[in-house]
Write a protein that holds these residues in place. Structure first.
Motif, PDB file in Angstrom:
ATOM      1  N   GLU A   1       0.854  -1.129  -0.202  1.00  9.79           N
ATOM      2  CA  GLU A   1       0.208   0.131   0.000  1.00  9.79           C
ATOM      3  C   GLU A   1       0.808   1.281  -0.108  1.00  9.79           C
ATOM      4  O   GLU A   1       0.535   2.160  -0.558  1.00  9.79           O
ATOM      5  CB  GLU A   1      -0.866  -0.097   1.302  1.00  9.79           C
ATOM      6  N   ASN A   2       2.136   1.298   0.881  1.00 11.75           N
ATOM      7  CA  ASN A   2       2.812   2.484   0.836  1.00 11.75           C
ATOM      8  C   ASN A   2       3.562   2.730  -0.310  1.00 11.75           C
ATOM      9  O   ASN A   2       3.571   3.828  -0.717  1.00 11.75           O
ATOM     10  CB  ASN A   2       3.568   2.368   2.068  1.00 11.75           C
ATOM     11  N   LEU A   3       3.827   1.651  -1.047  1.00  5.29           N
ATOM     12  CA  LEU A   3       4.601   1.698  -2.348  1.00  5.29           C
ATOM     13  C   LEU A   3       3.723   2.326  -3.215  1.00  5.29           C
ATOM     14  O   LEU A   3       4.171   3.064  -4.071  1.00  5.29           O
ATOM     15  CB  LEU A   3       5.125   0.235  -2.649  1.00  5.29           C
ATOM     16  N   GLU A   4       2.458   1.790  -3.581  1.00  2.76           N
ATOM     17  CA  GLU A   4       1.481   2.058  -4.454  1.00  2.76           C
ATOM     18  C   GLU A   4       1.025   3.792  -4.275  1.00  2.76           C
ATOM     19  O   GLU A   4       1.165   4.484  -4.981  1.00  2.76           O
ATOM     20  CB  GLU A   4       0.378   1.336  -4.376  1.00  2.76           C
ATOM     21  N   ARG A   5       0.934   3.794  -2.995  1.00  2.00           N
ATOM     22  CA  ARG A   5       0.639   5.361  -2.649  1.00  2.00           C
ATOM     23  C   ARG A   5       1.900   6.189  -2.868  1.00  2.00           C
ATOM     24  O   ARG A   5       1.589   7.535  -3.570  1.00  2.00           O
ATOM     25  CB  ARG A   5       0.344   5.634  -0.947  1.00  2.00           C
ATOM     26  N   ASN A   6       2.951   6.026  -2.638  1.00  2.00           N
ATOM     27  CA  ASN A   6       4.207   6.806  -2.827  1.00  2.00           C
ATOM     28  C   ASN A   6       4.249   7.018  -4.344  1.00  2.00           C
ATOM     29  O   ASN A   6       4.759   8.067  -4.724  1.00  2.00           O
ATOM     30  CB  ASN A   6       5.404   5.960  -2.245  1.00  2.00           C
TER      31      ASN A   6
ATOM     32  N   PHE B   1       4.552  10.684  -5.947  1.00  2.00           N
ATOM     33  CA  PHE B   1       5.747  11.090  -6.710  1.00  2.00           C
ATOM     34  C   PHE B   1       5.379  11.273  -8.049  1.00  2.00           C
ATOM     35  O   PHE B   1       5.927  12.409  -8.547  1.00  2.00           O
ATOM     36  CB  PHE B   1       6.679  10.040  -6.602  1.00  2.00           C
ATOM     37  N   THR B   2       4.498  10.663  -8.808  1.00  2.00           N
ATOM     38  CA  THR B   2       4.151  10.839 -10.285  1.00  2.00           C
ATOM     39  C   THR B   2       3.316  12.348 -10.147  1.00  2.00           C
ATOM     40  O   THR B   2       3.649  12.857 -11.167  1.00  2.00           O
ATOM     41  CB  THR B   2       3.295   9.843 -10.871  1.00  2.00           C
ATOM     42  N   ALA B   3       2.540  12.465  -9.087  1.00  2.00           N
ATOM     43  CA  ALA B   3       1.825  13.781  -9.361  1.00  2.00           C
ATOM     44  C   ALA B   3       2.868  15.180  -8.867  1.00  2.00           C
ATOM     45  O   ALA B   3       2.470  16.162  -9.380  1.00  2.00           O
ATOM     46  CB  ALA B   3       0.838  13.873  -8.062  1.00  2.00           C
TER      47      ALA B   3
ATOM     48  N   VAL C   1      -7.449  13.549  -3.444  1.00  2.00           N
ATOM     49  CA  VAL C   1      -8.572  14.283  -3.522  1.00  2.00           C
ATOM     50  C   VAL C   1      -9.059  14.687  -4.712  1.00  2.00           C
ATOM     51  O   VAL C   1     -10.183  14.689  -5.283  1.00  2.00           O
ATOM     52  CB  VAL C   1      -8.411  15.452  -2.329  1.00  2.00           C
ATOM     53  N   GLU C   2      -7.850  15.163  -5.423  1.00  2.27           N
ATOM     54  CA  GLU C   2      -8.287  15.900  -6.648  1.00  2.27           C
ATOM     55  C   GLU C   2      -8.648  14.726  -7.707  1.00  2.27           C
ATOM     56  O   GLU C   2      -9.450  15.090  -8.696  1.00  2.27           O
ATOM     57  CB  GLU C   2      -6.861  16.523  -7.253  1.00  2.27           C
ATOM     58  N   THR C   3      -8.294  13.607  -7.735  1.00  3.30           N
ATOM     59  CA  THR C   3      -8.722  12.485  -8.478  1.00  3.30           C
ATOM     60  C   THR C   3      -9.896  11.851  -7.984  1.00  3.30           C
ATOM     61  O   THR C   3     -10.391  11.015  -8.812  1.00  3.30           O
ATOM     62  CB  THR C   3      -7.521  11.390  -8.909  1.00  3.30           C
ATOM     63  N   GLU C   4     -10.398  12.173  -6.910  1.00  3.50           N
ATOM     64  CA  GLU C   4     -11.471  11.617  -6.411  1.00  3.50           C
ATOM     65  C   GLU C   4     -11.470  10.040  -5.925  1.00  3.50           C
ATOM     66  O   GLU C   4     -12.190   9.198  -6.250  1.00  3.50           O
ATOM     67  CB  GLU C   4     -12.979  11.808  -6.849  1.00  3.50           C
ATOM     68  N   GLN C   5     -10.074   9.794  -6.067  1.00  2.00           N
ATOM     69  CA  GLN C   5      -9.888   8.066  -5.501  1.00  2.00           C
ATOM     70  C   GLN C   5      -8.975   8.008  -4.773  1.00  2.00           C
ATOM     71  O   GLN C   5      -7.987   7.380  -4.454  1.00  2.00           O
ATOM     72  CB  GLN C   5      -8.992   7.474  -6.991  1.00  2.00           C
ATOM     73  N   TYR C   6      -9.379   8.500  -3.330  1.00  2.00           N
ATOM     74  CA  TYR C   6      -8.852   8.202  -2.136  1.00  2.00           C
ATOM     75  C   TYR C   6      -8.965   6.689  -1.601  1.00  2.00           C
ATOM     76  O   TYR C   6     -10.104   6.209  -1.506  1.00  2.00           O
ATOM     77  CB  TYR C   6      -9.261   9.121  -1.113  1.00  2.00           C
TER      78      TYR C   6
ATOM     79  N   LEU D   1      -2.656  12.818   7.251  1.00  4.06           N
ATOM     80  CA  LEU D   1      -2.382  13.689   6.179  1.00  4.06           C
ATOM     81  C   LEU D   1      -2.656  12.913   4.820  1.00  4.06           C
ATOM     82  O   LEU D   1      -2.376  11.996   4.568  1.00  4.06           O
ATOM     83  CB  LEU D   1      -1.016  14.496   6.404  1.00  4.06           C
ATOM     84  N   ILE D   2      -3.400  13.689   4.136  1.00  3.51           N
ATOM     85  CA  ILE D   2      -3.667  13.005   2.766  1.00  3.51           C
ATOM     86  C   ILE D   2      -3.208  13.916   1.541  1.00  3.51           C
ATOM     87  O   ILE D   2      -3.605  15.266   1.640  1.00  3.51           O
ATOM     88  CB  ILE D   2      -5.430  12.779   2.667  1.00  3.51           C
TER      89      ILE D   2
END
Length: 113
Positions: free
Chosen positions: A41-46, A50-52, A81-86, A75-76
């Motif tokens: 999960e952390n890897l995917e989120r990072n 990082f891409t953003a 939020v911008e992609t509405e895919q939290y 913290l999010i």
């Protein structure tokens, strides 16, 4: 003018023993160390974050630019939020997208801790 940089060390220190992983209780180990699901999960989120930020560590989103989850106080990153895919945890006001059963079970377990 260029200042000379240097490192200084204190002569007197306090030594604090750090227990081995196996010396912690199961409850404490679960809080201190990540399992494979959390690491994934952390890897995917990072990677998403990082891409953003265009893959540039100098343009990272600072804490005061992030959203605060009303439930977990996490913290999010704005990209979620911008992609509405939290999809990382629970966040008041945000609807998580469809999660795998394993991921959903993980987050339910986190809420119970």
């Amino acid at each position: 003018s260029t200042q000379k940089r240097q490192v200084n060390f204190q002569e007197t220190v306090t030594v604090v023993p750090i227990p081995m992983r196996s010396e912690y209780s199961v409850r404490i180990r679960a809080r201190l160390f990540s399992d494979s699901v959390e690491t994934s999960e952390n890897l995917e989120r990072n990677l998403v974050e990082f891409t953003a930020e265009n893959g540039d560590w100098r343009s990272v989103c600072l804490e005061d630019e992030m959203f605060l989850c009303g439930v977990t106080r996490e913290l999010i990153h704005p990209v979620h939020v911008e992609t509405e895919q939290y999809v990382f945890g629970s966040a008041e006001g945000f609807q998580p997208s469809s999660l795998s059963q394993e991921r959903q079970r993980y987050w339910n377990d986190q809420d119970a801790i």
